[in-house]
Write an enzyme that holds these catalytic residues in place. Structure first.
Site, PDB file in Angstrom:
ATOM      1  CG  ASP A  12      -1.984   1.052   1.158  1.00 45.37           C
ATOM      2  OD1 ASP A  12      -2.328   1.474   0.041  1.00 45.37           O
ATOM      3  OD2 ASP A  12      -2.478   1.483   2.220  1.00 45.37           O
ATOM      4  CD1 TRP A  17       7.164   7.073  -2.357  1.00 44.52           C
ATOM      5  CD2 TRP A  17       6.923   7.285  -4.583  1.00 44.52           C
ATOM      6  NE1 TRP A  17       8.417   7.234  -2.915  1.00 44.52           N
ATOM      7  CE2 TRP A  17       8.297   7.366  -4.276  1.00 44.52           C
ATOM      8  CE3 TRP A  17       6.527   7.397  -5.923  1.00 44.52           C
ATOM      9  CZ2 TRP A  17       9.273   7.543  -5.248  1.00 44.52           C
ATOM     10  CZ3 TRP A  17       7.512   7.586  -6.893  1.00 44.52           C
ATOM     11  CH2 TRP A  17       8.870   7.659  -6.555  1.00 44.52           C
ATOM     12  CG  HIS A  29       0.138   2.266  -9.416  1.00 48.84           C
ATOM     13  ND1 HIS A  29      -0.140   1.731  -8.174  1.00 48.84           N
ATOM     14  CD2 HIS A  29      -0.948   2.994  -9.753  1.00 48.84           C
ATOM     15  CE1 HIS A  29      -1.354   2.113  -7.795  1.00 48.84           C
ATOM     16  NE2 HIS A  29      -1.854   2.887  -8.727  1.00 48.84           N
ATOM     17  CD  GLU A  59     -13.072  -5.500  -2.124  1.00 50.01           C
ATOM     18  OE1 GLU A  59     -11.855  -5.805  -2.091  1.00 50.01           O
ATOM     19  OE2 GLU A  59     -13.977  -6.341  -1.995  1.00 50.01           O
ATOM     20  CD1 TRP A  61     -12.714  -5.534  -9.927  1.00 48.82           C
ATOM     21  CD2 TRP A  61     -11.963  -4.719 -11.863  1.00 48.82           C
ATOM     22  NE1 TRP A  61     -12.017  -6.542 -10.558  1.00 48.82           N
ATOM     23  CE2 TRP A  61     -11.552  -6.068 -11.758  1.00 48.82           C
ATOM     24  CE3 TRP A  61     -11.598  -3.992 -13.005  1.00 48.82           C
ATOM     25  CZ2 TRP A  61     -10.794  -6.702 -12.750  1.00 48.82           C
ATOM     26  CZ3 TRP A  61     -10.845  -4.631 -13.988  1.00 48.82           C
ATOM     27  CH2 TRP A  61     -10.455  -5.969 -13.853  1.00 48.82           C
ATOM     28  CG  LEU A 122       9.997 -16.653  -4.408  1.00 52.88           C
ATOM     29  CD1 LEU A 122       9.615 -16.752  -2.930  1.00 52.88           C
ATOM     30  CD2 LEU A 122      10.641 -15.284  -4.680  1.00 52.88           C
ATOM     31  NE  ARG A 172      -2.845  -1.465   4.314  1.00 51.71           N
ATOM     32  CZ  ARG A 172      -4.029  -1.580   3.724  1.00 51.71           C
ATOM     33  NH1 ARG A 172      -4.802  -2.596   4.022  1.00 51.71           N
ATOM     34  NH2 ARG A 172      -4.471  -0.677   2.879  1.00 51.71           N
ATOM     35  CB  SER A 180      -7.575  -4.097   2.208  1.00 51.12           C
ATOM     36  OG  SER A 180      -7.296  -2.878   2.814  1.00 51.12           O
ATOM     37  CD  GLU A 191       3.160 -13.933  15.078  1.00 49.65           C
ATOM     38  OE1 GLU A 191       2.863 -12.847  15.606  1.00 49.65           O
ATOM     39  OE2 GLU A 191       2.874 -15.044  15.574  1.00 49.65           O
TER      40      GLU A 191
HETATM   41  C1  FPP Z   1      -1.842   0.046  -3.444  1.00 47.44           C
HETATM   42  O1  FPP Z   1      -1.438   1.363  -3.377  1.00 47.44           O
HETATM   43  C2  FPP Z   1      -1.264  -0.618  -4.607  1.00 47.44           C
HETATM   44  C3  FPP Z   1      -1.984  -1.219  -5.584  1.00 47.44           C
HETATM   45  C4  FPP Z   1      -3.456  -1.292  -5.589  1.00 47.44           C
HETATM   46  C5  FPP Z   1      -1.342  -1.836  -6.725  1.00 47.44           C
HETATM   47  C6  FPP Z   1      -0.049  -2.547  -6.464  1.00 47.44           C
HETATM   48  C7  FPP Z   1       0.777  -2.495  -7.677  1.00 47.44           C
HETATM   49  C8  FPP Z   1       2.126  -2.395  -7.719  1.00 47.44           C
HETATM   50  C9  FPP Z   1       2.968  -2.476  -6.535  1.00 47.44           C
HETATM   51  C10 FPP Z   1       2.857  -2.184  -8.983  1.00 47.44           C
HETATM   52  C11 FPP Z   1       2.323  -2.870 -10.131  1.00 47.44           C
HETATM   53  C12 FPP Z   1       2.435  -4.290 -10.027  1.00 47.44           C
HETATM   54  C13 FPP Z   1       1.623  -5.097 -10.672  1.00 47.44           C
HETATM   55  C14 FPP Z   1       1.731  -6.551 -10.447  1.00 47.44           C
HETATM   56  C15 FPP Z   1       0.608  -4.559 -11.590  1.00 47.44           C
HETATM   57  P1  FPP Z   1      -2.542   2.516  -3.479  1.00 47.44           P
HETATM   58  O2  FPP Z   1      -2.651   2.884  -4.913  1.00 47.44           O
HETATM   59  O3  FPP Z   1      -3.797   2.048  -2.835  1.00 47.44           O
HETATM   60  O4  FPP Z   1      -1.870   3.635  -2.651  1.00 47.44           O
HETATM   61  P2  FPP Z   1      -2.572   4.776  -1.791  1.00 47.44           P
HETATM   62  O5  FPP Z   1      -3.099   4.118  -0.546  1.00 47.44           O
HETATM   63  O6  FPP Z   1      -1.460   5.708  -1.507  1.00 47.44           O
HETATM   64  O7  FPP Z   1      -3.651   5.365  -2.642  1.00 47.44           O
END
Ligand code: FPP
Length: 225
Positions: A12, A17, A29, A59, A61, A122, A172, A180, A191
């Protein structure tokens, strides 16, 4: 020292960021993908057998279509560019989720899973269109259809994580303390570490610190000692 076979991560903080550093959620991302590579490396070095990454929830989407498209394009590019490298490192890729993507992405995911299916170092479980509630409802429906008893052992066979051990450690990032809809059944005795850093800022040292703290925890599993 506690054994560590399976680490699950809620990655998250990408959006925040990106907005803070590049004025764009999508840039977050993109940066988050680099963190994934760092975490894979540490997982290999530490002989972790399963790494489950929550990449897209049932969610998610609800997000703007532009962001959704960006994420899936990023994933496509990642697979095109990196799957051979993952394969060379004997990494197995497995998607956990309700596949409902473009034909192109579906094919690419299947091809990647097939290519890496015999790998033993892995296993990366990519949670894509994953939601714990849907997973559980789906498993109960199958049990009912097959006229099987609602027991723990029977239910486990129909979860998306069948054949994957429960995670010992859940991380997380992003300074938020919630689950979530992620692996609610599987984390009954996991843990949990909540990390303040946003996912793109999370690095090898942070991951190793959490691993070391986890290893020292006294785990009782409801018993006394
Ligand atoms: C949550 O951060 C992150 C996601 C919903 C997507 C995770 C994706 C990546 C780490 C990179 C792409 C990788 C793939 C496999 C597609 P957020 O967007 O909810 O952050 P926020 O809480 O700051 O809004």
């Amino acid at each position: 020292m506690n054994p560590l076979n399976h680490v699950a991560i809620i990655m998250d903080g990408n959006g925040r960021w990106g907005l803070k550093n590049k004025n764009s959620r999508n840039a977050g991302h993109k940066a988050g993908l680099k963190t994934i590579e760092k975490i894979i490396k540490v997982s290999l070095d530490n002989k972790i057998r399963h790494l489950t990454l929550y990449a897209f929830s049932t969610e998610n989407w609800k997000r703007p279509i532009k962001e959704i498209n960006y994420l899936f394009n990023l994933l496509e590019k990642f697979l095109y560019n990196k799957i051979d490298n993952l394969n060379r490192n004997k990494i197995k890729l497995k998607v956990i989720g309700f596949k409902k993507f473009s034909v192109k992405l579906n094919q690419l995911l299947l091809k990647s899973e097939k290519l890496t299916r015999n790998n033993k170092s892995l296993q990366i479980n990519l949670a894509l269109n994953y939601g714990s509630k849907l997973e559980l409802i789906n498993a109960f429906k199958i049990l009912k259809k097959k006229n099987k008893a609602f027991t723990e052992n029977n239910l486990k066979k129909f979860l998306l994580t069948k054949e994957i051990p429960d995670p010992e450690l859940l991380i997380r990032t992003g300074n938020t303390k919630r689950l979530s809809n992620f692996m609610l059944w599987q984390i009954a005795y996991t843990e949990i570490f909540f990390e303040k850093k946003l996912w793109p800022d999370f690095n090898e040292k942070d991951f190793l610190q959490i691993i070391n703290s986890y290893k020292k925890i006294k785990r009782n599993f409801g018993s006394v000692s």
